[in-house]
Design a protein around this motif. Structure first.
Motif, PDB file in Angstrom:
ATOM      1  N   SER A  68       1.086  -1.348   0.202  1.00 40.89           N
ATOM      2  CA  SER A  68       0.045   0.036  -0.032  1.00 40.89           C
ATOM      3  C   SER A  68       0.908   1.149   0.039  1.00 40.89           C
ATOM      4  O   SER A  68       1.878   1.430   0.576  1.00 40.89           O
ATOM      5  N   ARG A  69       0.321   2.218  -0.829  1.00 39.30           N
ATOM      6  CA  ARG A  69       1.099   3.661  -0.452  1.00 39.30           C
ATOM      7  C   ARG A  69       0.131   4.472   0.102  1.00 39.30           C
ATOM      8  O   ARG A  69      -1.122   4.598  -0.288  1.00 39.30           O
ATOM      9  N   ILE A  70       0.393   5.124   1.291  1.00 40.09           N
ATOM     10  CA  ILE A  70      -0.313   5.879   2.013  1.00 40.09           C
ATOM     11  C   ILE A  70       0.287   7.476   1.747  1.00 40.09           C
ATOM     12  O   ILE A  70       1.089   7.547   1.893  1.00 40.09           O
ATOM     13  N   GLU A 122     -19.781  13.664   4.360  1.00 40.36           N
ATOM     14  CA  GLU A 122     -18.758  13.370   3.416  1.00 40.36           C
ATOM     15  C   GLU A 122     -17.738  12.297   4.268  1.00 40.36           C
ATOM     16  O   GLU A 122     -17.022  11.576   3.687  1.00 40.36           O
ATOM     17  N   VAL A 123     -17.691  12.396   5.537  1.00 38.42           N
ATOM     18  CA  VAL A 123     -16.944  11.434   6.420  1.00 38.42           C
ATOM     19  C   VAL A 123     -17.329  10.283   6.922  1.00 38.42           C
ATOM     20  O   VAL A 123     -16.969   9.632   7.723  1.00 38.42           O
ATOM     21  N   GLU A 124     -18.615  10.255   6.480  1.00 38.56           N
ATOM     22  CA  GLU A 124     -19.472   9.033   7.099  1.00 38.56           C
ATOM     23  C   GLU A 124     -18.686   7.713   6.959  1.00 38.56           C
ATOM     24  O   GLU A 124     -18.480   7.500   5.616  1.00 38.56           O
ATOM     25  N   GLY A 125     -18.580   6.910   7.636  1.00 41.44           N
ATOM     26  CA  GLY A 125     -17.943   5.541   7.280  1.00 41.44           C
ATOM     27  C   GLY A 125     -16.272   5.681   7.171  1.00 41.44           C
ATOM     28  O   GLY A 125     -15.818   4.525   7.293  1.00 41.44           O
ATOM     29  N   VAL A 126     -15.793   6.742   7.410  1.00 40.71           N
ATOM     30  CA  VAL A 126     -14.393   6.879   7.566  1.00 40.71           C
ATOM     31  C   VAL A 126     -13.768   6.571   8.797  1.00 40.71           C
ATOM     32  O   VAL A 126     -14.411   7.388   9.847  1.00 40.71           O
ATOM     33  N   PRO A 127     -12.759   5.837   8.929  1.00 45.77           N
ATOM     34  CA  PRO A 127     -12.092   5.540  10.175  1.00 45.77           C
ATOM     35  C   PRO A 127     -11.570   6.853  10.761  1.00 45.77           C
ATOM     36  O   PRO A 127     -10.788   7.509   9.843  1.00 45.77           O
ATOM     37  N   ALA A 178       0.188   3.852  16.151  1.00 47.52           N
ATOM     38  CA  ALA A 178      -0.848   4.557  15.390  1.00 47.52           C
ATOM     39  C   ALA A 178      -1.118   4.368  14.064  1.00 47.52           C
ATOM     40  O   ALA A 178      -2.132   3.944  13.324  1.00 47.52           O
ATOM     41  N   VAL A 179      -0.010   4.227  13.251  1.00 53.14           N
ATOM     42  CA  VAL A 179      -0.153   4.068  11.669  1.00 53.14           C
ATOM     43  C   VAL A 179      -0.370   2.478  11.653  1.00 53.14           C
ATOM     44  O   VAL A 179      -0.963   2.283  10.465  1.00 53.14           O
ATOM     45  N   ILE A 183      -3.477   1.308   9.110  1.00 54.29           N
ATOM     46  CA  ILE A 183      -3.400   0.444   7.918  1.00 54.29           C
ATOM     47  C   ILE A 183      -4.308  -0.697   8.071  1.00 54.29           C
ATOM     48  O   ILE A 183      -4.893  -0.747   6.973  1.00 54.29           O
ATOM     49  N   LEU A 184      -4.652  -1.150   9.344  1.00 56.33           N
ATOM     50  CA  LEU A 184      -5.721  -2.190   9.287  1.00 56.33           C
ATOM     51  C   LEU A 184      -6.902  -1.867   8.989  1.00 56.33           C
ATOM     52  O   LEU A 184      -7.762  -2.471   8.438  1.00 56.33           O
TER      53      LEU A 184
END
Length: 198
Positions: A68-70, A122-127, A178-179, A183-184
């Motif tokens: 993955s690229r973050i 717009e951020v609904e469902g975003v971790p 934290a990172v 990622i998970l």
């Protein structure tokens, strides 16, 4: 035959690309956090703390972790810059909200800013990952104390993945954890916010 092999190679080597917002009030340590993430995951020395200026606009950091690229977007936290945060909500896959644990005077302002962000459709469902930064400084509020203030609005987070973790962006303490958590959650949230493949 070449086309088949080329296509197979591209499929195997493609990366999942995610966009993560780093937001919070000014002076919370967002840019210091981004510099620490880059130094931990890229093995490069980031900017020295005394050379980090307040962000006006956007800082970008890219980190490759596994396949993955973050892409981290560090946005300015001054009150007049907070209105631009909304422009990034539709494209982000997660949000890191940084809290200055040493600034108890602005904790209510911080809570109100956080509430405005999490109630945006717009951020609904975003971790959402909240980082209680500056834990290395004497007198910093503990995570439990910060949670107590934010618990009043926690119900508005709904069923989305969220967590509060203690960090010291300056010293790097807690940043890797934290990172890893982030990622998970990005992987688990693929159905809701699919990654971009490159």
């Amino acid at each position: 035959m070449y086309t088949l092999l080329s296509g197979l190679y591209q499929h195997i080597t493609r990366k999942e690309e995610y966009y993560v917002l780093i937001i919070g009030l000014d002076n919370a340590g967002k840019t210091t956090l981004l510099e620490r993430i880059k130094s931990i995951f890229l093995g490069v020395t980031g900017l020295a703390p005394e050379k980090i200026a307040p962000t006006v606009g956007l800082n970008i950091g890219r980190v490759d972790i596994k396949s993955s690229r973050i892409n981290f977007w560090d946005l300015g936290g001054q009150r007049d810059l907070q209105s631009i945060w909304e422009r990034y909500y539709t494209e982000c896959h997660a949000i890191v909200f940084v809290v200055d644990s040493t600034d108890s005077k602005r904790l209510e302002e911080c809570k109100n800013t956080f509430e405005k962000m999490i109630t945006n459709e717009e951020v609904e469902g975003v971790p959402i990952l909240m980082l209680a930064n500056k834990q290395d400084i004497d007198g910093a509020l503990r995570v439990e104390e910060i949670k107590e203030v934010f618990n009043k609005i926690a119900v508005k987070l709904g069923a989305r993945d969220s967590r509060v973790l203690p960090v010291s962006a300056l010293k790097g303490e807690g940043v890797r954890d934290a990172v890893d958590w982030l990622i998970l959650r990005l992987q688990r949230n693929k159905n809701n916010r699919p990654p971009i493949y490159r």
